[in-house]
Structure formats: C-alpha cells, structure tokens
Design an enzyme around this catalytic site. Sequence first.
Site, PDB file in Angstrom:
ATOM      1  N   GLU A   1       0.867  -1.108   0.044  1.00 57.80           N
ATOM      2  CA  GLU A   1       0.084  -0.102  -0.087  1.00 57.80           C
ATOM      3  C   GLU A   1       0.911   1.053  -0.076  1.00 57.80           C
ATOM      4  O   GLU A   1       2.039   1.104   0.098  1.00 57.80           O
ATOM      5  CB  GLU A   1      -0.902   0.058   1.281  1.00 57.80           C
TER       6      GLU A   1
ATOM      7  N   ARG B   1       0.947  10.359   3.400  1.00 58.60           N
ATOM      8  CA  ARG B   1       1.055  11.030   4.826  1.00 58.60           C
ATOM      9  C   ARG B   1       2.438  10.639   5.337  1.00 58.60           C
ATOM     10  O   ARG B   1       3.241   9.722   4.977  1.00 58.60           O
ATOM     11  CB  ARG B   1       0.122  10.783   6.056  1.00 58.60           C
TER      12      ARG B   1
END
Length: 1280
Positions: free
Chosen positions: A450, A454
Amino acid sequence: MTSTHVATLGVGAQAPPRRQKNSAGTAFVSSGSSRPSSRKNGQRTRSLREESNGGMSDSKKLNHSVRQGLAGIIDLPNDAAVEVDISHGSEDPRGPTVTESYQMNGIINETHNGKHASVSKVVEFCMALGGKTPIHSVLVANNGMAAAKFMRSVRTWANDTFGSEKAIQLIAMATPEDLRINAEHIRIADQFVEVPGGTNNNNYANVQLIVEIAERTGVSAVWPGWGHASENPELPDALTEKGIVFLGPPASSMHALGDKVGSALIAQAAGVPTLSWSGSHVEVPLECCLDSIPDEMYRKACVTTTEEAVASCQVVGYPAMIKASWGGGGKGIRKVHNDDEVRTLFKQVQGEVPGSPIFIMRLAAQSRHLEVQLLCDQYGNVAALHSRDCSVQRRHQKIIEEGPVTVAPRETVKELEQAARRLAKAVGYVGAATVEYLYSMETGEYYFLELNPRLQVEHPVTEWISEINLPAAQVAVGMGIPLWQIPEIRRFYGMNHGGGYNLWRKTAALATPFNFDEVDSKWPKGHCVAVRITSEDPDDGFKPTGGKVKEISFKSKPNVWAYFSVKSGGGIHEFADSQFGHVFAYGTSRSAAITSMALALKEVQIRGEIHSNVDYTVDLLNASDFRENTIHTGWLDTRIAMRVQSERPPWYISVIGGALYKTVATNTATVSDYLSYLTKGQIPPKYISLVYTTVTLNIDGSKYTIETMRSGHSSYRLRMNESVVEANVQSLCDGGLLMQLDGNSHVIYAEEEASGTRLLIDGKTCMLQNDHDPSRLLAETPCKLLRFLVADGAHVDADIPYAEVEVMKMCMPLLSPASGVIHVVMSEGQAMQAGDLIARLDLDDPSAVKRAEVFYGSFPQMGLHIAASGQVHKRCAASLNACRMVLAGYEHNINKVVQDLVCGLDTPELPFLQWEELMSVLATRLPRNLKSELEVRYKEYRLMFDSGKIKDFPAKLLGGIIEANLACCSGKEKATNDRLVEPLVSLLKSYEGGRESHAHFVVKSLFEDYLSVEELFSDGIQSDVIERLRLQHSKDLQKVVDIVLSHQGVRNKTKLILKLMESLVYPNPAVYRDQLIRFSSLNHKAYYKLALKASELLEQTKLSELRTRIARSLSELEMFTEEGEDLSMQKREMTIKESMEDLVTAPLPVEDALISLFDCSEPTVQQRVIETYIARLYKPHLVKESIKMKWIESGIIALWEFPEGHFDTRGGAILGEKRWGAMVIVKSLESVSTAIGAVLKETSHYTSSEGNMMHIALLGADNKMNKFKTVVMMIKLKTG
C-alpha cells in the site's frame, strides 16, 4: 511560552467521508461526495504555482494583498500598506514573479508583540528558494505523538533557519481529555483551540471543524499528521477553497493512492507486483488511474458482506487478511485461517473503521515488511529518501522499525525505491508518502502492499539515516519550494548544498536544477533502530491500557534520543492512541544500533496506571532471531501465541519485594488512620500493628506466606517456611521503594489494578494477583462494551469470547475464564472502568477452577542487606543502635544484641577508634594549631597503647589540650569552636573515668529512653495517656504514634533492660541509683519483674556503700584526724580496734558487706575483715584472742575456739567443753579439699570430736566488668 487558549463555538461534529450506499446497501464512494470534485472533470490537481489568488495577477494587487497581511501584524496603517513594494523584480523562473500572488493568512506569531523580523525572514526565505506561498503559522490538526513530533521538528528548523524557534507559529487543537492529562503538544504550542471531546469524529477527524478553526485563527497552513483526517480527501479540497495550504498531498493523489483498494488497483495497472487479493481480477486502464477509478471496477475489488468475504478468502487462499481500506496503525485488519474466523472477525473490522470499504488479501507468510520514504514537490520531482524495515509487528502494528533495509540486496532496495517513485509520479503526488512492500527472503521477490499518503510514525528513522528534517521539508514543499532547492535534499544527492538551511541566502542563487531520475543518493553511513513505546500489556495480548502517568524518565545520549506525547504527571485517555513514545538509536552498524537501543530501554522508567511494552521490547531486541535478522512479519505474533513473556525479576526478589511493599503500604495506612483519629480528637485503637505482619502473595500460580518483623524504622526480617532473610527499605520521594537485599539495591514501584498489584522491580514487571474469582467477569481496563457475543443466560465454554470491547480505538474480545452459564450485568454501549462487573458466570464445576498452589520452599541463602563492618567501634555502634530500636518498639535478638554491646564496651581499643572516626570528620574544620597538637599528642598515646605502655584512653589529657586552645580564642571565635569540638568533648567526658565510665554513660542513656516512655503509662489508663499526649504534641502527632509504638514493645524492652542490669549494672549499681529508684516505682504488672530487679539492685547499692565504709574504717591509710595530721601508731591501732568492736555489735546487718571484702587485695584489711566477721558471728561465744590466721597456697585458714554450751558474761568463764571453729577462704572448688586437709591438720590436737564448725568461703572469679558474690557455707563437723 504559555499557550494561548481559543475556545471553539458552534462547530458540529462531522464523521470521516463515507462511500454512499447503493440500493443493495453496499457502501461505496460516490463521485459527488467523498470522491472530491478535483476528479469530476478529469483534471489532476493543479499545483499552487499554477493557481491564482482570486484573479489578482497584477503587481499592484499582489502588493496590496501582501501588505494587508503585514499590516495586521506589524501595526502598519492600511493606507501605507499599498505603497510598499516587496517585489524584487526577479525574472528567475525558480522564484516568484511580480505577477504571482502570495497567500498570507493571518500571521499570528510573536509579531503580535511588534517583532516582525521573523516574518520578513520567512518571506525572504520562500522567495529566495523559489517558493510562492510563505507559511507563517500552522494549525496542527492532530494530537499525541504526531503533534509533539511535528512541533519539535519545526521549532528546531525555524531556529536554525530564521534564528528564532517561534518564527512559525504553531496552533494546537485540544480536547477536554487532552487538557485533563496535560498533553505535551498543548504545552509546546503557541496557542491552542479547545475542541469537543470524545471520539475523533468530534475533533481531529472532523473536516468541517478543522477548516473552521483554520479560517478563524487565520493560519497559513494545516498539518494533518497521521491518522484522524490525514487521509480524508475532503480536507485538502476544503482548505484549498479557503486559500489555506494543506501540508499533504492533493485530494486527487489521496484518492488514488491513499485508499488501499485504489492504490492496489493502480499499482496493479502500473505493473507493480501485488499479492493475490479480492481485486486481482480487476483490470483498470492506466489512464483511469490519473483521474478516478470507475466505481464499478472499485466495487468489484471489495467485499461487502460476510459471505462475500468467505468466498473471496476461499479464492485467494488461507491464511488471508481482512483489511479496511481506510484502516491504519493496526486498526481495521485481521488475520484469518478458516471460514469460521472470517465470519467472526469480519464484523470486528467493520466496527473498527466504520463505513470503510473492505477487501481481502492473501497473507504472505515468512515475508518482511519494507518501506520507501518519498518526498514530492509541486513540480513533479520525487525523491526516495532511503528505505525502512518494519517487520516486527503485532496485530499488524509496528513495534520496531529500522533503516536502511539490510535483509535485501542493495540492488533490490534501489528497485523498490524507483518503483515507489514511478507510482507517486503517476498520480502527481505532492508531499511526504510511504510506499510499503512485502519482501520474500526465500525468493527475493517483492509485492506492493500500500501507499500511505502522509508522514508516518517511523519517519524519524529516515531522518537519522538521510539527515533530512521531514516535517520541515513538508513546510518547505508547502511553500512551493522545489526539492532541488532544499539544501538537505541537495546534500542527500551529493550536490553542492552549502551546509544547510542556515546558509540559504548564499546558496539559493547558486543552486541549479537536476534530474532526480538520473542521480543516485548516498548510501547511509550507519543504521537506525526505532522502538515504539505503547501503553499496552504484553502479558495480556498487548491489550491497550490507559490512565495516569506518574513518571517518564529517559536519558538521552549522543546516539540515542526519544520523544513522548505525555510528561510525568500526565496521562493517556481512552480516546488516545496507545503509542505515547518513540525511542531511536543510531550506530555504525545494525548490531551497534541494536545494542545501544537495548541499553537505552533498560534505563527508561515509566510508572503509572498504564502498562508499557518496554521490558518486552528489550527481550525482542536481544532475541537471536532479531539479532541474526531472520525475523518476518509473523514472528512477534508467533512469540505472543507461544506466550513468550518479558524477563521477570527472580522469584525470590518478587516475593520479598512484594511482601515489603504490602507491609510498608499497610503500615502507612495504619499510621494514617491512627493520625486521623488523633486529629479528630477521637480515641484511637488500643493496639496498632506496625512491627509484625503476615503477608500472602499470589505470583504466577504460587501462593507465598511471609511473616515480616520490623527491626528498625526501615529494617525488616522476613520469614518463610523457617528460612529468614534481612532487608532494608527506604521510601523514595516519588512514591517508590529502595530495597537493599543481599548486598544489592533494587528499586520498586507499584500500581494497584483491578486484577492485583503490578510491581516494577529494577524495570522488570511482576504481578501480585488478587484471589481469582472466575464467576465474576470484570473489566480489566477502562473500555466501552460494544456487544455481547453470547445471549444472556446462555452457556459459554472456557477461553471462548463472550463479549467485545473497544479499548483506545481497538476492538478486543473478552474470553470466558471457565465454562458456565453467563448472566449479563452491563448494557451494550456502556462505558466501563477497571474493576466494573460485566457479567456473572454460574460455573459448571467450581472445583475444577485452578487455584494458586501453596509454596513450601525456602528463600535462597542470602547475606546481610548491607555488609557488616568488622571494626570494633562499628559493631559497638550497630549493637547500640539495635538497643535503641528495641526501645523504640522494634524486634531484635536481645541476647545477641547485649552480648555484642558488652563485648564492644569492654574492648580497650574502642575509645581510640571512636576518636579517630570523629577526627576524620572534623579534622579539616578544626583550627590549624588545635588540629596539629591533637594529632601529634594522639599519635604518641596511640603508639604507647599499641606497645602496651598504657592501657587506658587519655581522655583527660586530650581534653586539656582542647580547653587550653579554646581559652586562647576570642569570644566570637571561641563560641564557634565550642560548637565545632562539641562531639570530641562529649566523647572525652564519657571516658574520663575509663571504659567503665563510658559504659555507665551508654547504659544510662538507654535506661532514660525506656523510662521516658514507660513512666507515662505506669499509673494511668492508656486512653487518658494518649489524650494527654495528643494535646501536648498537637503540632506533631507523629510523636504520639512513635510513643505508642514504643510502649507496645514493652515486653521486649523490659527484657532488654533486665539483661543490661545483669550484665552491666550489677557490679556497681550505685552509679545508677536514681534510675533504679524510678524503675522500682513503676506500677503495672508489665513492669513487676523490672521493679523487683531494681529493688534488689538498690539493696545491693546500700551494701556497696556499707562495704566502702567498712573498708575505710579498717584501713590504716584512712586514719587521719580532722585536721589532716597522722595519728600515732598506738592511737591508730586503738581506733581500728574500736571500729572492729563497733562492727561486731552494730545493729545493722553488716555480714554481707564483710563477706564481700573477703577478697580485699590488702592483706591487713582482709585479716581484720575476717576477724570481725567471725567475732560478730560467734559473739558472745568466741574465746577472746583465739582467732588465728594462716595463709596457705590454696587460700586462707582462720581458726578460733568457742564453748559447746554458753559463755558466762559475768564471770567470763566457759561453761561446757571447748570446741574449735575454722574457716577456709579459697578461690576455686578444686582448692577446697586441700584447705580442709590443712584445717584438720591444724586442729588435730583438739580432743573434741563433735560440735566443731567448718566455714567454707568461695571467692568469686575476677572479671573486669563484673564481680561475682563470695559464697560462705557452714558445716558442722564430727571428727575422730
């Protein structure tokens, strides 16, 4: 600087974006709701450089906008604002032109106080490095670790770059829970805004609230951190509409990659390897990835029901992972091995991340979790800032992180970095991101896992190995500065960088762009290991815990540092993340970094209501698998399943430490209650138990019973099954205990919990468990009851989940401790505290419940808690202190104590050692002349003593030296020196009469300690005595407790005093006459033995005085007139004869006194005493001048004559046949037969064979500290 408080008004709660439900009830994102408008027209998010500010493109509007912002800060008049031109007229394409606009949204830093220098520096910095939006203030839309780390990093960067750590103002958000626990980020911030409490949808995840606060406070930018709203695309869209910079990716990139389902589809489309998952069959055209993935394709990759999840798992194969697309940090992810587990755990995933799409992915067994840190600017530049290895996880939440990656070849690591860069560039990513992979150690293959849109918790690992301040870099990117202009990035790629941000003015003009695809970074010089500190209980499946934090102590080193989201005195509330600390260690190699980390963690002290993983993590770092780098993502979960626990203290340390903690706690509570009675003026209990305690402990299934006996204020003896150990305990100011045992020190802290008492001994945890009642199902930590998994009244088997609770945002199952029928007490949805009763359980077989087994073993052999000194004066002082402890009410072996005391007092060397000890303390403070003279003279005396020339300590001589020196001092100086030499003078006075005098001094002080307490209770009722004491010591009631405690030990105290009387008082009781009178006056049955003994000694005192008078009257040396002139020989003999006649006829019982003088060392006096005794004994039957004395080798023989009948006092005639009497005075029984033989030989000429008398006097053996009685026996003889 104290934070400023701004309250929020009228802000409603808003939940994170959810996908809209279709007609079948399936949750998907609609293009008009949480899939933001940036994708509606097929457009990617425009860079801020390409955007305009309200159409103001000309220079005049630009200057007007900028000056309006400055006027609000530096108090310039509005009309002056238009006239100031801040444009440099630069045509450099790297910098802003006059036609571009700046966003200056309410700069609210220290310029409010007129200090605008940093504002101009920020503007100059932004322009010089090619930026377009100066950032002067940031709203930190996060809390805990994220907020604390960002603020500290920005503070450091601002100080280095602008010369002031406050150049960029930081505004915090604060919930009531954060304020209650004194959260660290609130303290660091310049200003905080209070927001609603509760779950994060009310505060940190509420987009509407964040935007409103940002707009109202006028900040330049918002930093979302990690978690909460950091991956919600609505937040960057809403902020962009308000002209506020979002320090993160644009909404389009967030949609594309932040969504786990979407990122997997994009990676799949881009040709990045992926594991088998529920979307493996979905093919998305790459061009669709640049805008938005069609809903139909997105839907095909997800599962929405339990049955769909089961079917998908069967396709991808077990073991598999159920994952929430919006999950993270270990939330919304479960591992399953079969269909039944899918049906059970699917709802847990849905509950942890409500509304999130869910997908299934094949579990890659024996794989490593590797990451690449990315930093992207607004111009398509992407930097890969090395790699990280985060394979040590539990419940898929990272515990240990490290970097760079060492398990894979460097070539593979470079492939991971380049693949990550391509993925980010494909979606126009801006900001910091992390691309995660699974890596197979067996095959060397890697799979995309994934992308996190952030900054991640473990980013400081990258900061260490890359030397780049990532939060600061985020701010720089947010300003629109290109990556190639940032000095730290230039240094990272080996370009000319000028040394850092502080030289940006000199290097900005010299920097040239470079192609990130064509350059290679330098490999890190060392290795960094990071450990997350969490408030979880490793011994209970890493269950989250919350509560107050009493102390957090960490010692930073050059290669080790840490940061925490709470401080000592703070806490962790129920809505917080379980991580509250992060520790980092750097080394030249992986092994060096691991070693430094293990040592650093051993020095971490965390105390409070929370548990922590520190001890457990130290064991992980020292595990051979971790050291050898052979771990995988399931390694820690395997250890947990095998119940591998952290290192515990040795069992006997836990038992002794637990017993002492319980004893000290009980005694403290008892004293507190007693003082409470006294404070209120009430009658306290008659007896308080502060010396003898019995403690029962349950530790790891064993039951220990320990008897504790208090031998001093802080000294204890502990007995268990006939084995005894000694320990000393001191209370620490922070609530801990310092235990000394077997020559070692141990620090103990304790925390009471619902299940028992948790002890922290030398940083290692052990549990003193309460008696377990499996019929009562209790909450072990603050939590929320989500739902019961079994119906009320249903049967449940042992170790089967009966309910689910939410603990710090984690869904946790509760297992039944035994089999039985459950009866629900709590309601679903109810908040619970530790110890609350959830349900009752009617046990199937109460007898089958496992209980703690009684421990019949013994303590190991241990020495004293402190090594005993072999020096005489130290042993004597220890025995004297033990005597004082007995008199204070504590327990000691009295016979041994007195024996040691007598032995010490009788040692000739004692005063010399005591003097040397005092001089070692006072020598440097004494006047030089006095010190010199004392040292010289003492050295002479000591040499004479060692050689045997003197036997006694020269107390008077040394005292004379001190007096002579003090006499030469001035008045003020003399007073000072008097106080200084007082200890020396006191010692010398006690030895003025020799060692015996010192012994008197010591014994008298002990007697006074006894009498000062017991005389209070002698005649009065105890309650009346305590009331008088309460009034007398109203300002210090602890003295009353001390007196009562001393009185409660009256039996042992009396035994000690009697022993001292027998050993040290009897030889010379007259010295203690006054105290003996007081002892004899004690009036209570508890004192009757002591009073009787004192009376006997008083009688002996009278005898001693009489003995002295007799000796003086019979000694020629005492025969002086009142004028002091010598008597003539004739008069002297007449006087002595008269004295002897007076003693013979004296009405007083002088026989015992005469007998006590039989061993007089002066032969003449000895003869007179014996003659007087015989004359008094046989008066008036003694034949005059018949007494004859003879000294033989074995002793003395005395012979005399007396009539068998009676003596005629008128005529002086003997009536009846004459008999003989004899007395033998010997020093030993062995001499008796020889002496008797000599008597019989001397009396052989007598004709009488009956009625003769034989007296045998056995003298007591001489002892320097004691003299025994002379025993006289009378035998009537029959000879012939």
